[in-house]
Design a protein around this motif. Sequence first.
Motif, PDB file in Angstrom:
ATOM      1  N   PRO A 105       0.828  -1.214   0.000  1.00 47.68           N
ATOM      2  CA  PRO A 105       0.000   0.000   0.000  1.00 47.68           C
ATOM      3  C   PRO A 105       0.861   1.262   0.000  1.00 47.68           C
ATOM      4  CG  PRO A 105      -0.804  -1.590   1.606  1.00 47.68           C
ATOM      5  CD  PRO A 105       0.529  -2.096   1.132  1.00 47.68           C
ATOM      6  N   LEU A 106       0.491   2.220  -0.823  1.00 48.30           N
ATOM      7  CA  LEU A 106       1.230   3.481  -0.863  1.00 48.30           C
ATOM      8  C   LEU A 106       1.010   4.288   0.409  1.00 48.30           C
ATOM      9  CD1 LEU A 106       0.687   4.722  -4.535  1.00 48.30           C
ATOM     10  CD2 LEU A 106       2.896   4.315  -3.437  1.00 48.30           C
ATOM     11  N   LEU A 107      -0.196   4.212   0.943  1.00 47.47           N
ATOM     12  CA  LEU A 107      -0.547   5.002   2.119  1.00 47.47           C
ATOM     13  C   LEU A 107      -1.041   4.097   3.241  1.00 47.47           C
ATOM     14  CD1 LEU A 107      -2.512   7.847   0.299  1.00 47.47           C
ATOM     15  CD2 LEU A 107      -0.173   7.985   1.185  1.00 47.47           C
ATOM     16  N   ALA A 108      -0.683   4.440   4.453  1.00 51.33           N
ATOM     17  CA  ALA A 108      -1.172   3.712   5.616  1.00 51.33           C
ATOM     18  C   ALA A 108      -2.611   4.112   5.902  1.00 51.33           C
ATOM     19  CB  ALA A 108      -0.292   4.020   6.834  1.00 51.33           C
ATOM     20  N   PRO A 109      -3.414   3.237   6.506  1.00 56.33           N
ATOM     21  CA  PRO A 109      -4.801   3.595   6.843  1.00 56.33           C
ATOM     22  C   PRO A 109      -4.905   4.888   7.631  1.00 56.33           C
ATOM     23  CG  PRO A 109      -4.465   1.250   7.151  1.00 56.33           C
ATOM     24  CD  PRO A 109      -3.102   1.838   6.856  1.00 56.33           C
ATOM     25  N   SER A 110      -3.938   5.136   8.499  1.00 57.77           N
ATOM     26  CA  SER A 110      -3.979   6.345   9.319  1.00 57.77           C
ATOM     27  C   SER A 110      -3.802   7.621   8.496  1.00 57.77           C
ATOM     28  CB  SER A 110      -2.880   6.286  10.386  1.00 57.77           C
ATOM     29  OG  SER A 110      -1.596   6.193   9.781  1.00 57.77           O
ATOM     30  N   GLU A 111      -3.296   7.483   7.269  1.00 56.73           N
ATOM     31  CA  GLU A 111      -3.068   8.654   6.425  1.00 56.73           C
ATOM     32  C   GLU A 111      -4.298   9.032   5.598  1.00 56.73           C
ATOM     33  OE1 GLU A 111       1.575   8.652   5.207  1.00 56.73           O
ATOM     34  OE2 GLU A 111       0.476   6.868   4.528  1.00 56.73           O
ATOM     35  N   THR A 112      -5.299   8.160   5.561  1.00 58.38           N
ATOM     36  CA  THR A 112      -6.460   8.417   4.697  1.00 58.38           C
ATOM     37  C   THR A 112      -7.798   8.207   5.389  1.00 58.38           C
ATOM     38  OG1 THR A 112      -6.421   6.123   3.895  1.00 58.38           O
ATOM     39  CG2 THR A 112      -5.178   7.739   2.627  1.00 58.38           C
ATOM     40  N   TRP A 113      -7.817   7.920   6.674  1.00 60.54           N
ATOM     41  CA  TRP A 113      -9.065   7.507   7.317  1.00 60.54           C
ATOM     42  C   TRP A 113     -10.056   8.645   7.486  1.00 60.54           C
ATOM     43  CZ3 TRP A 113     -11.553   8.792  11.885  1.00 60.54           C
ATOM     44  CH2 TRP A 113     -10.883   9.692  12.714  1.00 60.54           C
ATOM     45  N   SER A 114      -9.575   9.901   7.424  1.00 59.63           N
ATOM     46  CA  SER A 114     -10.476  11.040   7.593  1.00 59.63           C
ATOM     47  C   SER A 114     -10.017  12.204   6.727  1.00 59.63           C
ATOM     48  CB  SER A 114     -10.519  11.488   9.059  1.00 59.63           C
ATOM     49  OG  SER A 114      -9.286  12.092   9.422  1.00 59.63           O
ATOM     50  N   VAL A 115     -10.885  13.181   6.574  1.00 62.14           N
ATOM     51  CA  VAL A 115     -10.517  14.373   5.816  1.00 62.14           C
ATOM     52  C   VAL A 115      -9.320  15.064   6.458  1.00 62.14           C
ATOM     53  CG1 VAL A 115     -11.284  16.673   5.090  1.00 62.14           C
ATOM     54  CG2 VAL A 115     -12.833  14.723   4.906  1.00 62.14           C
ATOM     55  N   ALA A 116      -9.336  15.168   7.771  1.00 59.40           N
ATOM     56  CA  ALA A 116      -8.218  15.805   8.470  1.00 59.40           C
ATOM     57  C   ALA A 116      -6.924  15.038   8.227  1.00 59.40           C
ATOM     58  CB  ALA A 116      -8.515  15.888   9.964  1.00 59.40           C
ATOM     59  N   ALA A 117      -7.005  13.705   8.233  1.00 58.98           N
ATOM     60  CA  ALA A 117      -5.813  12.892   7.998  1.00 58.98           C
ATOM     61  C   ALA A 117      -5.288  13.106   6.583  1.00 58.98           C
ATOM     62  CB  ALA A 117      -6.127  11.415   8.227  1.00 58.98           C
TER      63      ALA A 117
END
Length: 225
Positions: A105-117
């Motif tokens: 995965p290019l991005l970790a879940p924590s990097e995309t889980w919300s708009v703020a993230a």
Amino acid sequence: GGGGAGGGGGAAAPASLEQAVHVSLEQYDLPMSMSDSLVLSELLTLIELPRSSVPFRVEEELLAAVAAHRSQRAIASASSLALVAQKLRAALYNDSTALDADGAPLLAPSETWSVAAINGTVHALVGEALNLLELEPEQAEPAGWRSLLGRLNLSHSDAEQLTPRLADGPLPSSVPPAEAGRPASAGGAGGGGAGDTLLRLAFREQRERRAAEWLPGRALAGGIA
């Protein structure tokens, strides 16, 4: 230091010299506008060695070492920038399924889980891109913007179309309803115009931060007037 030219065989000297130049230059930003000759002049100034005192043969070897360093650096930067561009596209499209060349995965879940993230991820990635591009803080904003888009292989229209997907498109089911309704640019630094996209806001904020943190001596040329 220490002069090291003396004994040891001429064949070993150029390799040793190239390594010394590499170690000396890797701690500095080297703006693309600087020629190899100017880089060498600034480096000699930093070590308080008049260029006029350097023998012609040694100067030629130093210039070759500067060119070799910049070539290696350009290759490494291009590779890193390509990865940053992939991650940035994934973040702007809110694509949590995007994979790198190895299938990770290019991005970790924590990097995309919300708009703020996602806002934070985009801001961080734009900062990385500006560092890799080694853009001068004094460069006019439009020129810097074009450089960023060009190296990320994005047209102006691409950049303008990416962010609305972040605001209006699907978000992960874990996003709290209140947060899902916030504008995509919320959480970024204030002051953006109504037409600013997340990418533009991130660029502007990181450019200003980079200029504020630009200390004399961080760039090889600049603090040595």
